[in-house]
Enzyme design. Structure first.
Site, PDB file in Angstrom:
ATOM      1  N   GLU A 129      -5.618  -0.911  -2.174  1.00  0.00           N
ATOM      2  CA  GLU A 129      -5.606  -1.972  -1.174  1.00  0.00           C
ATOM      3  C   GLU A 129      -6.636  -1.708  -0.085  1.00  0.00           C
ATOM      4  O   GLU A 129      -6.942  -0.558   0.234  1.00  0.00           O
ATOM      5  CB  GLU A 129      -4.223  -2.051  -0.511  1.00  0.00           C
ATOM      6  CG  GLU A 129      -3.097  -2.408  -1.452  1.00  0.00           C
ATOM      7  CD  GLU A 129      -1.754  -2.361  -0.772  1.00  0.00           C
ATOM      8  OE1 GLU A 129      -0.770  -2.778  -1.393  1.00  0.00           O
ATOM      9  OE2 GLU A 129      -1.671  -1.905   0.397  1.00  0.00           O
ATOM     10  N   CYS A 186      -9.158  -1.181   7.251  1.00  0.00           N
ATOM     11  CA  CYS A 186      -8.172  -0.157   6.915  1.00  0.00           C
ATOM     12  C   CYS A 186      -8.292   0.082   5.415  1.00  0.00           C
ATOM     13  O   CYS A 186      -8.043  -0.830   4.613  1.00  0.00           O
ATOM     14  CB  CYS A 186      -6.771  -0.621   7.290  1.00  0.00           C
ATOM     15  SG  CYS A 186      -5.473   0.573   6.882  1.00  0.00           S
ATOM     16  N   CYS A 190       0.567   7.975  -3.245  1.00  0.00           N
ATOM     17  CA  CYS A 190       0.622   9.054  -2.255  1.00  0.00           C
ATOM     18  C   CYS A 190       1.752   9.998  -2.647  1.00  0.00           C
ATOM     19  O   CYS A 190       2.812   9.568  -3.121  1.00  0.00           O
ATOM     20  CB  CYS A 190       0.871   8.488  -0.859  1.00  0.00           C
ATOM     21  SG  CYS A 190       0.894   9.756   0.439  1.00  0.00           S
ATOM     22  N   CYS A 209       6.865   9.273   2.451  1.00  0.00           N
ATOM     23  CA  CYS A 209       7.427   8.858   3.735  1.00  0.00           C
ATOM     24  C   CYS A 209       8.401   7.703   3.490  1.00  0.00           C
ATOM     25  O   CYS A 209       8.095   6.750   2.767  1.00  0.00           O
ATOM     26  CB  CYS A 209       6.316   8.454   4.693  1.00  0.00           C
ATOM     27  SG  CYS A 209       5.172   9.799   5.058  1.00  0.00           S
ATOM     28  N   CYS A 262       7.379   3.919   4.011  1.00  0.00           N
ATOM     29  CA  CYS A 262       6.049   3.511   3.548  1.00  0.00           C
ATOM     30  C   CYS A 262       6.098   3.080   2.089  1.00  0.00           C
ATOM     31  O   CYS A 262       6.583   3.823   1.224  1.00  0.00           O
ATOM     32  CB  CYS A 262       5.068   4.676   3.722  1.00  0.00           C
ATOM     33  SG  CYS A 262       3.422   4.349   3.067  1.00  0.00           S
ATOM     34  N   GLY A 318      -2.551   6.445   0.580  1.00  0.00           N
ATOM     35  CA  GLY A 318      -2.912   7.843   0.404  1.00  0.00           C
ATOM     36  C   GLY A 318      -3.052   8.629   1.692  1.00  0.00           C
ATOM     37  O   GLY A 318      -3.078   8.073   2.793  1.00  0.00           O
ATOM     38  N   GLU A 319      -3.120   9.937   1.542  1.00  0.00           N
ATOM     39  CA  GLU A 319      -3.237  10.897   2.640  1.00  0.00           C
ATOM     40  C   GLU A 319      -4.659  11.445   2.668  1.00  0.00           C
ATOM     41  O   GLU A 319      -5.076  12.193   1.775  1.00  0.00           O
ATOM     42  CB  GLU A 319      -2.223  12.037   2.425  1.00  0.00           C
ATOM     43  CG  GLU A 319      -2.472  13.316   3.200  1.00  0.00           C
ATOM     44  CD  GLU A 319      -2.494  13.140   4.706  1.00  0.00           C
ATOM     45  OE1 GLU A 319      -3.452  13.644   5.335  1.00  0.00           O
ATOM     46  OE2 GLU A 319      -1.569  12.500   5.255  1.00  0.00           O
ATOM     47  N   SER A 375      -6.062   9.435   9.504  1.00  0.00           N
ATOM     48  CA  SER A 375      -4.641   9.562   9.804  1.00  0.00           C
ATOM     49  C   SER A 375      -4.010  10.540   8.817  1.00  0.00           C
ATOM     50  O   SER A 375      -4.297  10.497   7.625  1.00  0.00           O
ATOM     51  CB  SER A 375      -3.956   8.198   9.696  1.00  0.00           C
ATOM     52  OG  SER A 375      -2.565   8.321   9.917  1.00  0.00           O
ATOM     53  N   SER A 408       0.582  11.088  12.124  1.00  0.00           N
ATOM     54  CA  SER A 408       1.776  10.275  11.875  1.00  0.00           C
ATOM     55  C   SER A 408       2.993  11.101  12.270  1.00  0.00           C
ATOM     56  O   SER A 408       3.485  11.909  11.478  1.00  0.00           O
ATOM     57  CB  SER A 408       1.849   9.867  10.397  1.00  0.00           C
ATOM     58  OG  SER A 408       0.810   8.984  10.067  1.00  0.00           O
ATOM     59  N   HIS A 443       6.165   9.948  14.384  1.00  0.00           N
ATOM     60  CA  HIS A 443       7.304   9.076  14.122  1.00  0.00           C
ATOM     61  C   HIS A 443       8.657   9.601  14.605  1.00  0.00           C
ATOM     62  O   HIS A 443       9.648   8.873  14.548  1.00  0.00           O
ATOM     63  CB  HIS A 443       7.390   8.699  12.641  1.00  0.00           C
ATOM     64  CG  HIS A 443       6.112   8.141  12.099  1.00  0.00           C
ATOM     65  ND1 HIS A 443       5.478   7.056  12.668  1.00  0.00           N
ATOM     66  CD2 HIS A 443       5.328   8.543  11.063  1.00  0.00           C
ATOM     67  CE1 HIS A 443       4.358   6.803  11.994  1.00  0.00           C
ATOM     68  NE2 HIS A 443       4.249   7.693  11.040  1.00  0.00           N
ATOM     69  N   ASN A 480       6.346  -2.454   9.873  1.00  0.00           N
ATOM     70  CA  ASN A 480       6.245  -3.485   8.845  1.00  0.00           C
ATOM     71  C   ASN A 480       7.238  -3.115   7.751  1.00  0.00           C
ATOM     72  O   ASN A 480       7.011  -2.161   6.999  1.00  0.00           O
ATOM     73  CB  ASN A 480       4.828  -3.550   8.254  1.00  0.00           C
ATOM     74  CG  ASN A 480       3.927  -4.480   9.029  1.00  0.00           C
ATOM     75  OD1 ASN A 480       4.370  -5.255   9.869  1.00  0.00           O
ATOM     76  ND2 ASN A 480       2.646  -4.398   8.749  1.00  0.00           N
ATOM     77  N   CYS A 538       0.606  -0.668   4.239  1.00  0.00           N
ATOM     78  CA  CYS A 538      -0.024  -0.058   3.070  1.00  0.00           C
ATOM     79  C   CYS A 538       0.946   0.062   1.904  1.00  0.00           C
ATOM     80  O   CYS A 538       2.094   0.452   2.050  1.00  0.00           O
ATOM     81  CB  CYS A 538      -0.624   1.296   3.431  1.00  0.00           C
ATOM     82  SG  CYS A 538       0.541   2.591   3.811  1.00  0.00           S
TER      83      CYS A 538
END
Length: 381
Positions: free
Chosen positions: A95, A108, A115, A119, A122, A171-172, A203, A226, A228, A302, A346
């Site tokens: 994406e 983005c 990934c 998380c 996500c 992805g990371e 990120s 990240s 959180h 989101n 994402c």
């Protein structure tokens, strides 16, 4: 047998010189090709009119200058956010998102298919890791979005119509360290798109060794963490990586990064209704970050389809921000929610279209805030 064409965006300028030397071409041709790729955004070799016909023919026989195929394109009702599902040459999908603001255009982009870090909130984390992207597949997303902007009449300033790039898609980035940094260097190269490193942001979920490594790099790219949650029990419930790199260890690496680079670090904080948005947690976060060269980005969640979690209401986000600013002098931005109606978070579009992939840890295996707190209390009794 079908010929597999190479990705031209994977090559650095020096690697282009090596290829052309093997072909018996002069070194200056590399710079010409590089500028056709990144300044003129050539879609094929025939467009490179200052190259000899024989070289253009060989380039066309060797390289695919349009390696990403849009499968789905969505545009938000407000007209400010566009999202693409892009097919890679091997049939996998990624994406990319374009967010348009009054004074900037932000891309983005993805660095992996899927990934590994699972998380809880996500959509990409529910897929597992399928594979890393090569540097050229990362760069090609920027070329695609830049073409879209220019085709729409956007005039390039400083060599490009995009103003910002965030590596916050699928992805990371620090898990695909080598290819991500190679992509950054290609985009940053002064002979090409010359995209300023300070306008690019990586990120990470908090891969401590990679953060320490990044601190040694001669790049001025921005770093976002990240986070959180401000304490381990809750963060481990949201980000399983916290079991490997708990907050104290992560913060030590971030402080080292700041000391070595003198660059401000952004802490991303997804605001989840009833989970991590209590003002008591705002005080804990304020105490954690007070005095640091840091900035907090509060992001109303989101929501992922199938997840019971929702974004925090506006008044709770505002109260959280007020605590950080008024009580601890921590700079805060509340991110404007974009693309909710087109699944811009994402991994959401991928999951809708592909109907495949799952979280390494199933969503219902994650504890709630209260469950995580009870588990932590049991460990300390």
């Amino acid at each position: 047998m079908e010929t597999i064409l190479r990705n031209p965006y994977t090559l650095t300028l020096e690697e282009w010189r090596d290829v052309l030397a093997e072909w018996g071409e002069p070194a200056y041709r590399a710079r010409q090709i590089w500028q056709w790729l990144y300044r003129h955004l050539a879609r094929d070799a025939d467009a490179m009119t200052n190259l000899p016909k024989a070289l253009r023919r060989r380039l066309a026989e060797t390289f695919d200058f349009d390696i990403l195929t849009p499968v789905t394109q969505l545009q938000s009702t407000d007209g400010h956010t566009r999202k693409w599902l892009l097919r890679l040459p091997d049939g996998e999908h990624i994406e990319a998102v374009l967010m348009e603001y009054d004074t900037r255009n932000t891309a983005c982009i993805s660095v992996q298919v899927g990934c590994a870090y699972a998380c809880a909130f996500c959509a990409t984390g529910q897929m597992g890791l399928i594979r890393n992207l090569a540097a050229g597949e990362i760069v090609a997303q920027i070329v695609h979005i830049e073409r879209v902007l220019r085709d729409a009449g956007e005039r390039p300033t400083e060599g490009h119509a995009l103003t910002n790039i965030v590596f916050m898609g699928m992805g990371e980035p620090l898990s695909n360290y080598r290819e991500t940094l190679k992509a950054i260097r290609i985009l940053n190269h002064r002979e090409g798109m010359a995209f300023g490193a300070r306008r690019m942001t990586l990120s990470t979920v908090g891969l401590v060794p990679a953060i320490r490594r990044l601190a040694e790099e001669p790049l001025q790219v921005n770093l976002a963490i990240s986070l959180h949650a401000p304490r381990d029990d809750l963060r481990a419930a949201l980000l399983p990586i916290n079991a490997q790199y708990p907050i104290a260890e992560l913060m030590e690496a971030v402080r080292e990064y700041i000391r070595k680079t003198n660059r401000r670090v952004t802490f991303e904080y997804a605001m989840i209704d009833g989970i991590n948005d209590d003002v008591a947690l705002a005080h804990e976060l304020g105490r954690l970050l007070k005095g640091m060269l840091a900035h907090v980005n509060l992001i109303p969640l989101n929501a992922v389809p199938g997840s019971p979690w929702q974004g925090s209401p506006r008044e709770r986000v505002r109260a959280f921000a007020d605590v950080l600013q008024a009580s601890y002098n921590v700079p805060v931005t509340v991110r404007v929610r974009r693309g909710i109606d087109i699944a811009a978070g994402c991994g959401q579009l991928y999951a809708q279209v592909e109907r495949r992939g799952r979280s390494i840890v199933p969503l219902d295996a994650y504890p709630t805030h209260a469950e995580a707190a009870r588990a932590a209390a049991r460990r300390h009794t």
